[in-house]
Every structure is written in C-alpha cells, then in structure tokens.
Design a protein around this motif. Structure first.
Motif, short mmCIF file in Angstrom:
data_model
loop_
_atom_site.label_atom_id
_atom_site.label_comp_id
_atom_site.label_asym_id
_atom_site.label_seq_id
_atom_site.Cartn_x
_atom_site.Cartn_y
_atom_site.Cartn_z
N ARG A 68 -63.61 -48.99 -20.35
CA ARG A 68 -63.99 -47.96 -19.35
C ARG A 68 -63.34 -48.14 -17.98
O ARG A 68 -63.40 -47.40 -17.12
CB ARG A 68 -65.44 -47.82 -19.42
CG ARG A 68 -65.86 -46.98 -20.75
CD ARG A 68 -67.24 -46.77 -20.57
NE ARG A 68 -67.98 -48.14 -21.00
CZ ARG A 68 -69.18 -48.21 -20.93
NH1 ARG A 68 -70.15 -47.14 -20.68
NH2 ARG A 68 -69.85 -49.37 -21.06
N VAL A 69 -63.14 -49.47 -17.53
CA VAL A 69 -62.66 -50.00 -16.36
C VAL A 69 -61.13 -50.81 -16.45
O VAL A 69 -61.28 -51.85 -17.34
CB VAL A 69 -63.86 -51.04 -15.77
CG1 VAL A 69 -63.30 -51.40 -14.23
CG2 VAL A 69 -65.23 -50.00 -15.42
N ARG A 70 -60.43 -50.38 -15.74
CA ARG A 70 -59.13 -51.03 -15.84
C ARG A 70 -59.09 -52.23 -14.66
O ARG A 70 -59.30 -51.57 -13.65
CB ARG A 70 -57.96 -50.07 -16.01
CG ARG A 70 -58.04 -49.44 -17.18
CD ARG A 70 -56.97 -48.45 -17.40
NE ARG A 70 -55.57 -49.09 -17.03
CZ ARG A 70 -54.45 -48.58 -16.69
NH1 ARG A 70 -54.31 -47.19 -16.64
NH2 ARG A 70 -53.18 -49.07 -16.74
N ARG A 71 -58.42 -53.25 -14.94
CA ARG A 71 -58.30 -54.06 -13.87
C ARG A 71 -56.73 -53.91 -13.33
O ARG A 71 -55.82 -53.74 -13.98
CB ARG A 71 -57.91 -55.62 -14.53
CG ARG A 71 -59.34 -56.14 -15.02
CD ARG A 71 -59.25 -57.54 -15.49
NE ARG A 71 -58.42 -57.71 -16.70
CZ ARG A 71 -57.96 -58.62 -17.09
NH1 ARG A 71 -58.22 -59.90 -16.53
NH2 ARG A 71 -57.34 -58.70 -18.29
N ALA A 72 -56.82 -53.71 -11.92
CA ALA A 72 -55.64 -53.42 -11.34
C ALA A 72 -54.93 -54.82 -10.72
O ALA A 72 -54.90 -55.20 -10.15
CB ALA A 72 -55.65 -52.25 -10.26
N ILE A 73 -54.20 -55.03 -11.77
CA ILE A 73 -53.46 -56.64 -11.50
C ILE A 73 -51.82 -56.26 -11.57
O ILE A 73 -51.09 -57.41 -11.02
CB ILE A 73 -53.95 -57.44 -12.57
CG1 ILE A 73 -53.18 -57.16 -13.83
CG2 ILE A 73 -55.31 -57.94 -12.61
CD1 ILE A 73 -53.51 -58.15 -14.90
N ALA A 74 -51.19 -55.30 -11.72
CA ALA A 74 -49.96 -55.29 -11.71
C ALA A 74 -49.16 -55.25 -10.29
O ALA A 74 -48.11 -55.80 -10.33
CB ALA A 74 -49.35 -53.89 -12.30
N SER A 75 -49.94 -54.88 -9.41
CA SER A 75 -49.41 -54.73 -8.07
C SER A 75 -49.65 -56.35 -7.44
O SER A 75 -48.96 -56.55 -6.39
CB SER A 75 -50.32 -54.13 -7.27
OG SER A 75 -51.62 -54.06 -7.12
N ARG A 76 -50.59 -57.00 -8.06
CA ARG A 76 -50.53 -58.59 -7.63
C ARG A 76 -49.96 -59.69 -8.27
O ARG A 76 -49.84 -60.61 -7.72
CB ARG A 76 -52.05 -58.70 -7.67
CG ARG A 76 -52.88 -57.88 -6.62
CD ARG A 76 -54.29 -58.35 -6.64
NE ARG A 76 -55.13 -58.02 -7.66
CZ ARG A 76 -55.46 -58.76 -8.83
NH1 ARG A 76 -55.69 -60.20 -8.39
NH2 ARG A 76 -56.15 -58.71 -9.76
N VAL A 77 -49.40 -59.13 -9.40
CA VAL A 77 -48.72 -60.16 -10.35
C VAL A 77 -47.56 -60.60 -9.68
O VAL A 77 -46.70 -59.88 -9.05
CB VAL A 77 -48.28 -59.76 -11.63
CG1 VAL A 77 -47.46 -58.91 -11.82
CG2 VAL A 77 -48.25 -61.09 -12.75
N LYS A 78 -47.06 -62.09 -9.79
CA LYS A 78 -45.94 -62.62 -9.25
C LYS A 78 -45.29 -63.78 -10.33
O LYS A 78 -46.15 -64.05 -10.86
CB LYS A 78 -45.97 -63.42 -8.08
CG LYS A 78 -46.38 -62.35 -6.98
CD LYS A 78 -46.52 -63.02 -5.38
CE LYS A 78 -46.86 -62.09 -4.22
NZ LYS A 78 -46.04 -60.79 -4.22
N VAL A 79 -44.04 -63.35 -10.44
CA VAL A 79 -43.33 -64.29 -11.52
C VAL A 79 -42.56 -65.39 -10.61
O VAL A 79 -41.88 -65.09 -9.81
CB VAL A 79 -42.36 -63.50 -12.27
CG1 VAL A 79 -41.62 -64.29 -13.20
CG2 VAL A 79 -43.11 -62.04 -13.08
#
Length: 497
Positions: free
Chosen positions: A120-131
């Motif tokens: 029901r709640v999604r973590r918004a991590i795509a904008s913060r992830v770094k490789v």
C-alpha cells in the motif's frame, strides 16, 4: 471521726501541691497524738509521694518532648515520603511519556513497514540510488550456465543453480560458498521421486528454477526431472521430492510470509504445495503454452507469464483469473511491482508496465536492450522509430515484433520490493536500472551497467543495497544463443542510496 476524716483528707498532700512540714506530736491528747502520728505518717507518705509525683511529672514532661520530637520526625519523614512518591510518580510519568513516545514511534514504524510489505505504500528510492563506477563484480563462479539466483529474507545469504545441477549457497559479503550434494537415487525415491515418464529416459539434475522461503528454512528447486525438490537450508539436506508435473518445472516462488509454494511448468499448469506439511494442495489451469515465469506477494495471488503471449493473474481464493494479452510473441519474464501494478519482459526486446485494471499494457518500453551495433547505426530512418522515441531492436522490421536476435530478448526483470526501482537483463552485455513512474505510468532509464553474458536471473536485496545477477554463456531455457566471452557465475552490483 468524720471530721477527722475530713481533716485528714483536707491535709492529704495528694490533693495539694504545697509541701507541708512535719507537726510535733501533742502528748496531752492521745487522740490528737494518734491523729498527728497518722497525719505525720500521711505527711511522710505525702512527702515521698510528692517527690515521686514531681519525678513522674518530670518524666512525663520528657516523654512528651520526646513524643513531640518523634511526631515531628514522623511527620517530616511522611512529608519526605510524600515528596519522594510524588517525584517518583513524576519520573514514572515522564518515563511513561518517553516510553509512550518511543512506543508511538515504534508503532508508526511497524505500521509503515506493514504498509510497505502489503504494497500500500511504495518506497521512492529510484531517484536516490547511485551505482559505483566499479560496476558488477564476480561473487561466485559456476562451471555451467547459471539459471537462477535467490536471496534470503535478511539479504545475508544467496543461492544459485546451474544447468549441470549444481546448487550453491553463498555469503553475500564474503562470497564463501557451500555446495548442495544430491542424494543417491534410492534416497530420492524414498523422498518421493518417481521414475521418468514420457519422453524422458533418465533422471536429470538440470535445474531451471529455485526459490527461498521467507523464514529462510526451505529452498525449493525444479528442473528437467519434472519434480519440485525441497531442501533444508541449515543442513543442506534433501527433504522431499514433489511429483506431479508432466513436463520440466520452469519457475518457482514462495508466497511471502508462508510455506506455500507455487510451481510453474512446461505442462501449462501451476501447482500449489505446502512445504511445511509436505503436501500437494491444488492445480491452476489457464495457460495454452509453456509457463516461463512466476511471482507472488503476500496475497494469495499468483502472476504467471508464458509463451502463449499472455500474462495471467490467478486469484486462488476467489478461484478466478485475469488474462493480460501482450503484443509480443512470448513473454519471457514477469514480476509484481505492487498489488496493483505488474512488469513483464518479452522476446521482442520490450518491457511492459501493466495495471490490474486494464488488459493491455499501460506503457511499453521498446528496444530496452538493443545491441550496441544496432544502437549506433545511422541508416535507420524515422519510419523505424517508435512513439516513445526509441529505435526498434536490431533485425526488426516495422510492424513485426518477432525478434530474430536472442541477445536482445528481455530474459529477466525484477523490482526492489515495494519500491519504484526495477532492473532488467538480456544478452546484449548490460543490465538496465529503471524507475517505475506509477503516476505517469511510464518507465524511465536510470543506469546502464555493463555485464557480459546472458542475464538469466536478477534479484534485488530487500534493503536495495545491492543487485545480484545470474549470468551464463547461454540462455536459461535453451541453447539458441552463445557468448563464449561470458563467464558462468553470480555477479553483484553494490548500490548506494
């Protein structure tokens, strides 16, 4: 006599505080002498009695002072006790307030985790992830092509399987490996293994799929021998072989938080098993061709994709299913984004984002894994461009989605649990990281990380701290492609948030 008694009573020192002198005896009056003697006796007694009374008074005065002191001390002690209790009560109240605050924070955290787990709640991590610049590094090596990888719930242990039947358990941090040893044929038969049937002439240890239970106790594997094998992850011992499928077992998944196992097969069925009780539960029908991929979250809903150009969502409890039709000739892989969104990869090189409310893709990302030589071609005209601006995969023609280049097939897709971060793999020499935009219903590219070989399986850590990939020189389900430069093994990509 009565007057004498009154006189004697009147002179009794007990009734008077004045001290009296001793009277001289009167010899002329014997009666008076007797009275005097009596009075003298009384006076004498009164004298001593007066001394005792004074002593008693002094004693009483001292006892009263001590009593008053004691009472004062008791009162002071009582006041101190009251003050102490009030202070303790205030401290307890403060502690309760602090504990209540801590409990409130813990409750909020648990509610958030439960909402994330339920989708029901999604973590918004795509904008913060770094490789990192180092990219993938080899963690575990296999002799043959790796067909499947899986991670434990705590992200500390990993499992991988290959076409030669090797099953490995490895530590994510150190890469230290432990190999599972297949028992003898007699032991396998005692655990439920049936003799080969149909076109199969002998038992094969070729593994195509594996899955790990949420509690980390069980490892399930399946392959060409048409059985689902259950292993104990602590002792690496074989526990059970489930027969029932009439064709190779191509995919496996555990329902999150349970010991309920789902297996998909080339026989077009999905079977449900209870690993804890070692029992068969049910069979789901619906596909018209081989099932290639399967996924399940906490709900009793199973997502499958196959070569019949369909992806199907089975609602086990309701005994119903939803069918999603893809434009591609075959859907190679699928997974849940959350309970309402789905992701799939197809053999025409495209990635599809679906909604459970629609039977057609909400967004199609074509040319997701184009070959480098094709992406650099400058002779492709605008008629071969797609609406999203991408170029069609190599060897494609406009309007024809049949891909003749196996290197660009999307062979694996995965989503970091309850987040907007996704990854896909193919045989074009790279792994793509994507951001799933639920509001705009599209897929945005984040990173293209080089990785030589066919990426047959991908798994995100629950913490999103790394991504593991099962790589081989050949595709997972066949030998219609080969890259001799690739290494067979498991590679890991560290991620930073």
């Amino acid at each position: 006599m009565p007057p004498k008694n009154r006189k004697k009573k009147g002179h009794d020192p007990f009734f008077s505080n004045d001290s009296r002198k001793r009277h001289k005896p009167n010899k002329n009056n014997d009666h008076e002498e007797d009275d005097a003697e009596i009075e003298s006796d009384f006076d004498e007694d009164g004298f001593f009695a007066g001394d005792d009374a004074n002593a008693d008074e002094e004693s009483e005065e001292e006892t009263g002072a001590e009593a008053r002191k004691r009472i004062a001390q008791d009162y002071l002690q009582m006041v101190r006790q009251i003050a102490k209790k009030e202070k303790e009560r205030e401290e307890v109240e403060e502690e309760e307030d602090e504990e209540g605050g801590r409990d409130s924070l813990v409750a909020q955290k648990l509610i958030k985790e439960q909402q994330e787990e339920s989708g029901r709640v999604r973590r918004a991590i795509a904008s913060r992830v770094k490789v990192s610049d180092d990219g993938f590094r080899v963690l575990v090596k296999h002799r043959h092509c790796v067909t499947a990888v899986a991670l434990s719930e705590d992200d500390l242990k990993g499992f991988s399987a290959s076409k030669d039947g090797t099953i490995m358990k490895w530590d994510v941090n150190s890469g230290q490996c432990e190999r599972y040893k297949w028992p003898s044929d007699s032991v396998l038969k005692s655990h439920g293994l049936k003799d080969p049937q149909g076109s199969a002439t002998k038992q094969s240890k070729h593994v195509l799929a594996l899955a790990v239970s949420s509690d980390g106790r069980y490892l399930a594997t399946g392959g060409l021998d048409r059985h689902v094998h259950i292993w104990d992850t602590r002792t690496r011992e074989h526990l059970q072989a489930f027969p029932g499928h009439r064709a190779p077992v191509s995919c496996l998944t555990f329902r999150q938080g349970t010991s309920e196992l789902f297996s998909g097969s080339f026989d077009r069925t999905v079977k449900i098993w209870n690993v804890e009780d070692r029992t068969y539960m049910n069979t789901l029908f619906g596909h018209q061709s081989e099932i290639l991929s399967i996924d399940c979250l906490r709900k009793e809903r199973v997502l499958t994709a196959g070569r019949d150009r369909s992806m199907q969502l089975f609602k086990v409890h309701e005994e119903s299913r939803l069918v999603f039709r893809a434009p591609a000739s075959s859907l190679e892989c699928c997974c849940f984004v959350n309970n309402d969104e789905l992701l799939s990869g197809s053999d025409d090189g495209s990635i599809e984002l679906w909604s459970v409310m629609r039977k057609k893709p909400a967004y199609i990302l074509r040319n997701a894994h184009a070959l480098p030589m094709d992406s650099m071609k400058s002779d492709q005209n605008d008629s071969e461009r797609l609406p999203n601006g991408n170029l069609e995969n190599g060897y494609h023609h406009a309007g024809n989605h049949q891909c003749s280049s196996v290197f660009s097939w999307v062979s694996a897709v995965t989503v970091c649990r309850n987040s907007d971060l996704a990854a896909s793999g193919a045989g074009n020499g790279s792994v793509q990281l994507w951001a799933i935009e639920s509001e705009t219903k599209d897929i945005k590219s984040l990173y293209k990380v080089p990785l030589v070989g066919f990426v047959n399986s991908l798994a995100f850590a629950k913490s999103a701290e790394f991504l593991v990939a099962g790589v081989g020189q050949e595709p997972r389900l066949g030998r219609w492609g080969r890259n001799a430069e690739a290494g067979n093994g498991v590679s890991i990509l560290p991620l930073k948030l």
